[in-house]
Design an enzyme around this catalytic site. Structure first.
Site, PDB file in Angstrom:
ATOM      1  N   GLY A 252      41.318  25.275  45.342  1.00 15.90           N
ATOM      2  CA  GLY A 252      40.455  25.617  44.195  1.00 15.90           C
ATOM      3  C   GLY A 252      40.030  27.076  44.265  1.00 15.90           C
TER       4      GLY A 252
ATOM      5  N   GLU B 232      22.532  50.113  37.838  1.00 12.12           N
ATOM      6  CA  GLU B 232      23.929  50.332  37.419  1.00 12.12           C
ATOM      7  C   GLU B 232      24.269  51.818  37.534  1.00 12.12           C
TER       8      GLU B 232
ATOM      9  N   ARG C 218      35.277  43.464  43.048  1.00 13.37           N
ATOM     10  CA  ARG C 218      35.986  42.664  44.046  1.00 13.37           C
ATOM     11  C   ARG C 218      37.254  43.411  44.461  1.00 13.37           C
TER      12      ARG C 218
ATOM     13  N   CYS D  57      37.403  30.574  42.378  1.00 17.27           N
ATOM     14  CA  CYS D  57      36.994  30.068  41.067  1.00 17.27           C
ATOM     15  C   CYS D  57      36.202  28.765  41.174  1.00 17.27           C
TER      16      CYS D  57
ATOM     17  N   ILE E 120      29.336  39.908  37.299  1.00 11.26           N
ATOM     18  CA  ILE E 120      28.618  38.986  38.189  1.00 11.26           C
ATOM     19  C   ILE E 120      27.133  39.319  38.217  1.00 11.26           C
TER      20      ILE E 120
ATOM     21  N   ALA F 274      47.650  31.441  56.786  1.00 13.59           N
ATOM     22  CA  ALA F 274      49.055  31.862  56.804  1.00 13.59           C
ATOM     23  C   ALA F 274      49.171  33.344  57.166  1.00 13.59           C
TER      24      ALA F 274
ATOM     25  N   GLY G  53      24.779  46.793  40.548  1.00 12.35           N
ATOM     26  CA  GLY G  53      26.005  46.606  39.760  1.00 12.35           C
ATOM     27  C   GLY G  53      25.725  45.774  38.523  1.00 12.35           C
TER      28      GLY G  53
ATOM     29  N   VAL H 228      29.369  44.929  43.067  1.00 13.68           N
ATOM     30  CA  VAL H 228      29.966  46.187  42.607  1.00 13.68           C
ATOM     31  C   VAL H 228      31.486  46.068  42.491  1.00 13.68           C
TER      32      VAL H 228
ATOM     33  N   HIS I 289      31.884  23.717   7.857  1.00 16.74           N
ATOM     34  CA  HIS I 289      30.518  24.194   7.622  1.00 16.74           C
ATOM     35  C   HIS I 289      29.530  23.117   8.064  1.00 16.74           C
TER      36      HIS I 289
HETATM   37  P1  FAD Z   1      41.290  33.071  44.594  1.00 18.34           P
HETATM   38  O1  FAD Z   1      40.607  32.146  43.668  1.00 18.34           O
HETATM   39  O2  FAD Z   1      40.477  34.113  45.269  1.00 18.34           O
HETATM   40  O3  FAD Z   1      42.025  32.154  45.672  1.00 18.34           O
HETATM   41  C1  FAD Z   1      42.705  32.677  46.759  1.00 18.34           C
HETATM   42  C2  FAD Z   1      42.795  31.603  47.810  1.00 18.34           C
HETATM   43  O4  FAD Z   1      43.656  32.044  48.832  1.00 18.34           O
HETATM   44  C3  FAD Z   1      41.469  31.279  48.484  1.00 18.34           C
HETATM   45  O5  FAD Z   1      41.203  29.898  48.391  1.00 18.34           O
HETATM   46  C4  FAD Z   1      41.658  31.715  49.932  1.00 18.34           C
HETATM   47  O6  FAD Z   1      40.973  30.885  50.859  1.00 18.34           O
HETATM   48  C5  FAD Z   1      43.167  31.608  50.084  1.00 18.34           C
HETATM   49  N1  FAD Z   1      43.746  32.496  51.101  1.00 18.34           N
HETATM   50  C6  FAD Z   1      43.641  33.847  51.170  1.00 18.34           C
HETATM   51  N2  FAD Z   1      44.348  34.320  52.219  1.00 18.34           N
HETATM   52  C7  FAD Z   1      44.907  33.240  52.819  1.00 18.34           C
HETATM   53  C8  FAD Z   1      45.754  33.074  53.955  1.00 18.34           C
HETATM   54  N3  FAD Z   1      46.176  34.113  54.677  1.00 18.34           N
HETATM   55  N4  FAD Z   1      46.139  31.824  54.300  1.00 18.34           N
HETATM   56  C9  FAD Z   1      45.723  30.741  53.579  1.00 18.34           C
HETATM   57  N5  FAD Z   1      44.929  30.839  52.502  1.00 18.34           N
HETATM   58  C10 FAD Z   1      44.527  32.074  52.121  1.00 18.34           C
HETATM   59  N6  FAD Z   1      37.007  34.384  36.314  1.00 18.34           N
HETATM   60  C11 FAD Z   1      37.074  33.856  35.068  1.00 18.34           C
HETATM   61  O7  FAD Z   1      38.157  33.852  34.473  1.00 18.34           O
HETATM   62  N7  FAD Z   1      35.968  33.331  34.464  1.00 18.34           N
HETATM   63  C12 FAD Z   1      34.759  33.310  35.068  1.00 18.34           C
HETATM   64  O8  FAD Z   1      33.780  32.823  34.485  1.00 18.34           O
HETATM   65  C13 FAD Z   1      34.659  33.839  36.381  1.00 18.34           C
HETATM   66  N8  FAD Z   1      33.483  33.828  37.040  1.00 18.34           N
HETATM   67  C14 FAD Z   1      33.422  34.294  38.315  1.00 18.34           C
HETATM   68  C15 FAD Z   1      32.191  34.272  38.965  1.00 18.34           C
HETATM   69  C16 FAD Z   1      32.092  34.745  40.265  1.00 18.34           C
HETATM   70  C17 FAD Z   1      30.760  34.691  40.966  1.00 18.34           C
HETATM   71  C18 FAD Z   1      33.250  35.241  40.917  1.00 18.34           C
HETATM   72  C19 FAD Z   1      33.158  35.724  42.338  1.00 18.34           C
HETATM   73  C20 FAD Z   1      34.465  35.293  40.278  1.00 18.34           C
HETATM   74  C21 FAD Z   1      34.566  34.828  38.960  1.00 18.34           C
HETATM   75  N9  FAD Z   1      35.771  34.867  38.253  1.00 18.34           N
HETATM   76  C22 FAD Z   1      35.831  34.380  36.976  1.00 18.34           C
HETATM   77  C23 FAD Z   1      36.997  35.415  38.849  1.00 18.34           C
HETATM   78  C24 FAD Z   1      37.904  34.275  39.360  1.00 18.34           C
HETATM   79  O9  FAD Z   1      37.196  33.497  40.303  1.00 18.34           O
HETATM   80  C25 FAD Z   1      39.170  34.855  39.969  1.00 18.34           C
HETATM   81  O10 FAD Z   1      39.813  35.685  39.023  1.00 18.34           O
HETATM   82  C26 FAD Z   1      40.136  33.767  40.392  1.00 18.34           C
HETATM   83  O11 FAD Z   1      39.550  32.878  41.324  1.00 18.34           O
HETATM   84  C27 FAD Z   1      41.400  34.390  41.001  1.00 18.34           C
HETATM   85  O12 FAD Z   1      42.281  33.385  41.398  1.00 18.34           O
HETATM   86  P2  FAD Z   1      43.353  33.639  42.573  1.00 18.34           P
HETATM   87  O13 FAD Z   1      44.142  32.383  42.660  1.00 18.34           O
HETATM   88  O14 FAD Z   1      44.052  34.905  42.356  1.00 18.34           O
HETATM   89  O15 FAD Z   1      42.488  33.849  43.907  1.00 18.34           O
HETATM   90  P1  NAD Z   2      32.444  44.467  37.747  1.00 15.88           P
HETATM   91  O1  NAD Z   2      33.540  45.425  37.873  1.00 15.88           O
HETATM   92  O2  NAD Z   2      32.374  43.577  36.559  1.00 15.88           O
HETATM   93  O3  NAD Z   2      31.049  45.245  37.787  1.00 15.88           O
HETATM   94  C1  NAD Z   2      30.696  46.096  38.837  1.00 15.88           C
HETATM   95  C2  NAD Z   2      29.624  47.054  38.317  1.00 15.88           C
HETATM   96  O4  NAD Z   2      29.065  47.726  39.422  1.00 15.88           O
HETATM   97  C3  NAD Z   2      30.186  48.108  37.381  1.00 15.88           C
HETATM   98  O5  NAD Z   2      29.413  48.144  36.206  1.00 15.88           O
HETATM   99  C4  NAD Z   2      30.070  49.402  38.208  1.00 15.88           C
HETATM  100  O6  NAD Z   2      29.845  50.538  37.399  1.00 15.88           O
HETATM  101  C5  NAD Z   2      28.872  49.094  39.081  1.00 15.88           C
HETATM  102  N1  NAD Z   2      28.818  49.834  40.352  1.00 15.88           N
HETATM  103  C6  NAD Z   2      29.848  50.145  41.187  1.00 15.88           C
HETATM  104  N2  NAD Z   2      29.371  50.785  42.288  1.00 15.88           N
HETATM  105  C7  NAD Z   2      28.025  50.875  42.148  1.00 15.88           C
HETATM  106  C8  NAD Z   2      26.970  51.411  42.949  1.00 15.88           C
HETATM  107  N3  NAD Z   2      27.217  51.980  44.124  1.00 15.88           N
HETATM  108  N4  NAD Z   2      25.696  51.336  42.492  1.00 15.88           N
HETATM  109  C9  NAD Z   2      25.427  50.740  41.288  1.00 15.88           C
HETATM  110  N5  NAD Z   2      26.397  50.216  40.489  1.00 15.88           N
HETATM  111  C10 NAD Z   2      27.672  50.267  40.913  1.00 15.88           C
HETATM  112  O7  NAD Z   2      32.443  43.625  39.115  1.00 15.88           O
HETATM  113  P2  NAD Z   2      31.725  42.276  39.524  1.00 15.88           P
HETATM  114  O8  NAD Z   2      30.566  42.008  38.644  1.00 15.88           O
HETATM  115  O9  NAD Z   2      31.513  42.364  40.986  1.00 15.88           O
HETATM  116  O10 NAD Z   2      32.845  41.202  39.229  1.00 15.88           O
HETATM  117  C11 NAD Z   2      34.125  41.300  39.876  1.00 15.88           C
HETATM  118  C12 NAD Z   2      35.206  40.704  39.031  1.00 15.88           C
HETATM  119  O11 NAD Z   2      35.077  39.283  39.000  1.00 15.88           O
HETATM  120  C13 NAD Z   2      35.158  41.124  37.567  1.00 15.88           C
HETATM  121  O12 NAD Z   2      35.805  42.343  37.351  1.00 15.88           O
HETATM  122  C14 NAD Z   2      35.869  40.003  36.900  1.00 15.88           C
HETATM  123  O13 NAD Z   2      37.245  40.261  36.948  1.00 15.88           O
HETATM  124  C15 NAD Z   2      35.538  38.796  37.759  1.00 15.88           C
HETATM  125  N6  NAD Z   2      34.470  37.977  37.107  1.00 15.88           N
HETATM  126  C16 NAD Z   2      34.684  37.472  35.877  1.00 15.88           C
HETATM  127  C17 NAD Z   2      33.704  36.725  35.252  1.00 15.88           C
HETATM  128  C18 NAD Z   2      33.972  36.148  33.892  1.00 15.88           C
HETATM  129  O14 NAD Z   2      35.125  36.128  33.494  1.00 15.88           O
HETATM  130  N7  NAD Z   2      32.971  35.673  33.176  1.00 15.88           N
HETATM  131  C19 NAD Z   2      32.493  36.499  35.866  1.00 15.88           C
HETATM  132  C20 NAD Z   2      32.289  37.045  37.120  1.00 15.88           C
HETATM  133  C21 NAD Z   2      33.290  37.782  37.734  1.00 15.88           C
END
Ligand code: FAD
Ligand code: NAD
Length: 465
Positions: A40, A206, A273, A43, A187, A119, A183, A271, A444
């Site tokens: 999972g 920010e 990922r 995400c 998030i 891995a 940031g 700030v 509507h």
């Molecule tokens: P990941 O979900 O990061 O999965 C990677 C997996 O690989 C992990 O389970 C990890 O344990 C595993 N792994 C890594 N290295 C190894 C290894 N060497 N061996 C075995 N396993 C390994 N995106 C949205 O679209 N909508 C949102 O509302 C949204 N909200 C978010 C809120 C937060 C707080 C965060 C942090 C992220 C959010 N995102 C959102 C972003 C979203 O979670 C990611 O874009 C998504 O999970 C990426 O999927 P992925 O499969 O690339 O990687």
């Molecule tokens: P982000 O890129 O959305 O925001 C980071 C913010 O931090 C930016 O506005 C940047 O200008 C600011 N920043 C950077 N360095 C700083 C500093 N030193 N001091 C103050 N501000 C600073 O990144 P995030 O919020 O960490 O989220 C990471 C990624 O996760 C997103 O880019 C997105 O791809 C994914 N995500 C998606 C969703 C969604 O789809 N609803 C929700 C959460 C996360």
């Protein structure tokens, strides 16, 4: 050492990896998925799902607090609500558990084997897995790197208890009295708003000159207004400098020359990922990179034959649905289907209050590409359903080519507009014109009428403004 072989090996069970695993299994490909944590990924375990659960709980609590004031125009009054955060988090954890168990079940049902462990590449076709069942080596014809991303840590503010990242913020034992968020992106604003609704005094710091710099200013204006109404302090052009005695020291202004102390019980650093491309033996493969991201082509192939990469490790936008679409496509390619990435748009939703949804090109992006456009906008203040939901803030905007009215982009800001994202991407993927959407009968009273009206507005034919 036990040695296994398979046709497809997937490293990482996030939305990219697990969807790839499910589709590959369904297509009869002998597949192994290696996951070191919980299937999972980010995400389901510490990202999209738990954050939306917290946002929902905070919204419900906030609503009740509004009724407790006794001034609701709806005529509703209620006693001051209380929240048991431990119970809230256990409800959230229950959802996470149901979904992660579901993912493991779907992989099993598809016939894909899950190998628990970490891995590490031995070479481009061989991976060593260290897990609870010891060390194994897996040889595969094709490998998919789906290792995802991790939070960026500021070197002068390491996560340590007081300084936290999103994972810790989604598992706090109490609502912090004073929360400073570093940031003002996705998030920071999603989680920061939730804590403001739960009663924290929130300050967002920010670095750039506006919040959510990835969206245009018209879309973020209602979000800024709502943050102010919630009592959130937003400090733009401000950078974190380091810890102070009782909180965070920040520098204001372009050069950070105006230092200021912000008292805080918790400091949430959001700030950005970073791709997880620095471990698992990936650097030794010598793949072509784009900074820290693995470079891929339109079929998600890397520069090494038989090695694919999908999801956050391959670049922006780091969104779960992009990772899933890539995972599904790669499984089909490995099965011998002719596929390539040809999506016209990847919708993006920010779950702030109000929500923002974008799909395709904004007016500025279209103009920057030299495309002559016409745009139309319809405010929720003129939408009957929005009025009945006390959700009049925001609008829907349509962007279309001037020469043939084909839609290039649809954007909205407003309560619950995330659910319009499917209508937006369907219209753009299907090559709809303004007049196509304008001619569709929209039920509507719904907020979706604003989509039809925005398209009509772009044609100079809006009915309700
Ligand atoms: P990941 O979900 O990061 O999965 C990677 C997996 O690989 C992990 O389970 C990890 O344990 C595993 N792994 C890594 N290295 C190894 C290894 N060497 N061996 C075995 N396993 C390994 N995106 C949205 O679209 N909508 C949102 O509302 C949204 N909200 C978010 C809120 C937060 C707080 C965060 C942090 C992220 C959010 N995102 C959102 C972003 C979203 O979670 C990611 O874009 C998504 O999970 C990426 O999927 P992925 O499969 O690339 O990687
Ligand atoms: P982000 O890129 O959305 O925001 C980071 C913010 O931090 C930016 O506005 C940047 O200008 C600011 N920043 C950077 N360095 C700083 C500093 N030193 N001091 C103050 N501000 C600073 O990144 P995030 O919020 O960490 O989220 C990471 C990624 O996760 C997103 O880019 C997105 O791809 C994914 N995500 C998606 C969703 C969604 O789809 N609803 C929700 C959460 C996360």
């Amino acid at each position: 050492m036990r040695v296994e072989t398979c046709k497809l090996l997937i490293i990482g069970g996030g939305p990219g990896g697990y969807v790839c695993g499910i589709r590959a299994g369904q297509l009869g490909i002998d597949t192994i998925l290696v996951e070191e944590d919980t299937p999972g990924g980010t995400c389901l375990t510490v990202g999209c799902i738990p954050s939306k659960a917290l946002i929902h709980a905070a919204e419900e609590f906030h609503k009740l607090r509004g009724f407790a004031g006794g001034t609701s125009p709806l005529g509703i009054s209620a006693k001051a609500p209380a929240i048991d955060l431990a119970a809230t988090l256990s409800w959230k954890d229950g959802i996470v558990e149901r979904l992660t168990r579901g993912v493991a079940g779907l992989l099993k049902k598809a016939g894909t084997r899950i190998l628990a462990g970490r891995a590490e590449f031995v070479d481009g076709k061989t991976v060593r897995v260290r897990g609870p069942e010891g060390v194994r080596e897996v040889h595969a014809e094709a490998v998919v790197i789906a290792t995802g991303s991790a939070p960026v840590e500021l070197p002068f503010l390491p996560f340590d208890g007081k300084v936290i990242g999103s994972t810790e913020a989604l598992a706090l034992d109490a609502v912090p009295e004073r929360l400073v968020v570093v940031g003002g992106g996705y998030i920071g604003l999603e989680i920061g708003t939730a804590f403001a609704k739960l009663g924290s005094q929130v300050t967002v710091v920010e670095a750039t000159n506006r919040i959510l710099p990835q969206y245009d200013a018209a879309l973020t204006k209602p979000v800024l207004a709502s943050l102010k109404a919630l009592g959130v302090t937003v400090m733009i052009d401000t950078r974190a400098l380091g810890l102070s005695d009782d909180g965070l020291q920040v520098g204001r202004g372009e050069d950070g020359a105006e230092p200021l102390d912000l008292p805080a019980d918790r400091i949430l650093v959001t700030v950005g990922r970073r791709p997880r491309s620095d471990g698992a033996g990936i650097p030794d493969l010598g793949l072509t990179m784009d900074g820290g991201f693995i470079r891929i082509d339109a079929t998600c192939r890397t520069s090494m034959r038989g090695v694919f990469a999908i999801g956050d490790v391959t670049g922006e936008p780091m969104l779960a649905h992009r990772a899933m679409a890539q995972g599904e496509m790669v499984a089909e390619i490995v099965a011998g289907h002719r596929r390539q990435w040809d999506a016209r748009c990847i919708p993006a939703v920010c779950f702030t209050d109000p929500e923002i949804v974008t799909c395709g090109l904004s007016p500025e992006e279209a103009k920057a590409q030299g495309i002559a456009i016409r745009t139309g906008q319809f405010p929720f203040a003129a939408n009957g359903r929005a009025m009945t939901m006390q959700a009049e803030s925001g609008f829907v905007r349509a962007v279309a080519r001037e020469d043939n009215n084909i839609l290039l982009g649809l954007q909205a800001v407003g309560a619950g507009v995330s659910e319009l994202s499917a209508a937006f991407s369907t219209a753009i993927e299907m090559g709809a014109r303004l007049d196509d959407i304008g001619a569709v009968i929209h039920a509507h009273p719904t907020q979706s009428e604003a989509v039809q009206e925005a398209c009509l507005a772009a044609l100079g034919k809006a009915l309700h403004i």
